[in-house]
Write an enzyme that holds these catalytic residues in place. Sequence first.
Site, PDB file in Angstrom:
ATOM      1  N   CYS A  80      -1.623 -17.220 -12.642  1.00  0.00           N
ATOM      2  CA  CYS A  80      -0.101 -16.982 -13.890  1.00  0.00           C
ATOM      3  C   CYS A  80       0.895 -16.841 -14.085  1.00  0.00           C
ATOM      4  O   CYS A  80       1.233 -18.046 -13.811  1.00  0.00           O
ATOM      5  CB  CYS A  80      -1.566 -16.022 -14.542  1.00  0.00           C
ATOM      6  SG  CYS A  80      -1.040 -14.828 -16.001  1.00  0.00           S
ATOM      7  N   HIS A 169      -7.307 -15.486 -13.297  1.00  0.00           N
ATOM      8  CA  HIS A 169      -7.378 -14.756 -12.590  1.00  0.00           C
ATOM      9  C   HIS A 169      -8.408 -14.385 -11.668  1.00  0.00           C
ATOM     10  O   HIS A 169      -9.288 -13.247 -11.842  1.00  0.00           O
ATOM     11  CB  HIS A 169      -6.981 -13.630 -13.027  1.00  0.00           C
ATOM     12  CG  HIS A 169      -5.105 -13.297 -13.695  1.00  0.00           C
ATOM     13  ND1 HIS A 169      -4.393 -12.580 -12.759  1.00  0.00           N
ATOM     14  CD2 HIS A 169      -5.072 -13.499 -14.894  1.00  0.00           C
ATOM     15  CE1 HIS A 169      -3.295 -12.632 -13.116  1.00  0.00           C
ATOM     16  NE2 HIS A 169      -3.330 -12.392 -14.798  1.00  0.00           N
ATOM     17  N   GLU A 171      -8.881 -13.065  -9.347  1.00  0.00           N
ATOM     18  CA  GLU A 171      -8.520 -12.766  -7.325  1.00  0.00           C
ATOM     19  C   GLU A 171      -9.877 -11.347  -8.476  1.00  0.00           C
ATOM     20  O   GLU A 171     -10.166 -10.651  -7.967  1.00  0.00           O
ATOM     21  CB  GLU A 171      -7.179 -11.794  -7.115  1.00  0.00           C
ATOM     22  CG  GLU A 171      -6.527 -11.616  -8.235  1.00  0.00           C
ATOM     23  CD  GLU A 171      -6.174 -12.944  -9.289  1.00  0.00           C
ATOM     24  OE1 GLU A 171      -6.436 -13.378  -9.157  1.00  0.00           O
ATOM     25  OE2 GLU A 171      -4.761 -12.129 -10.456  1.00  0.00           O
TER      26      GLU A 171
END
Length: 186
Positions: A80, A169, A171
């Site tokens: 991002c 994302h 994560e």
Amino acid sequence: MAGKTVGVLALQGDYERHVRALESAGAHAVEVRTVSELNAADALVLPGGESTTMLKLLHREGLFEPLKAFGHSKPIFGTCAGAILLATHVTSPEQESLGLMDIGVQRNAYGRQLDSRVVTLPSDLGDLEAVFIRAPIIRSVGPEVKVLATYNNDPVLAEQGRHLVATFHPELTADPRVHAYFLTKL
Ligand code: GLN
């Protein structure tokens, strides 16, 4: 990968989640805030957050040029805001970037109404759950870039040699496959 250290730029943004995701993918991960911490790492993750703020902090900490040099020999994974920092060209608005991935990105390109969303995407790594938060759109890719996943026909996961970018994302999900894929570049 054994004995290697993956740094996560920890100036701003969701770096803690990346440290955890890298560890669940089997890596030794450390937070990076200084040039010496950067140079001790074998690869680096640039997290999501606010790219303009990260850029200011990179200059303030004297990390901008060292980071560029790092990327000339070691793998970097940008998610991002991190993907925006890695790009060669940034719009809306234009801003400086590291120019390590031959992509052109438009910031906040999905607009206010669709600030964030979760979608399931097919990818070269299998189906992925992708979380988008005020994401950029990759508007152009150079000939050396390989697109690994698209959303609405726009690339959202792409690599160029040792570097990897995601406009979403990974994560933020429990699935370690994207981080594990990055680790294959070490
Ligand atoms: N909108 C942010 C930027 O332009 C990126 C958002 C994110 O990293 N989740 O830097």
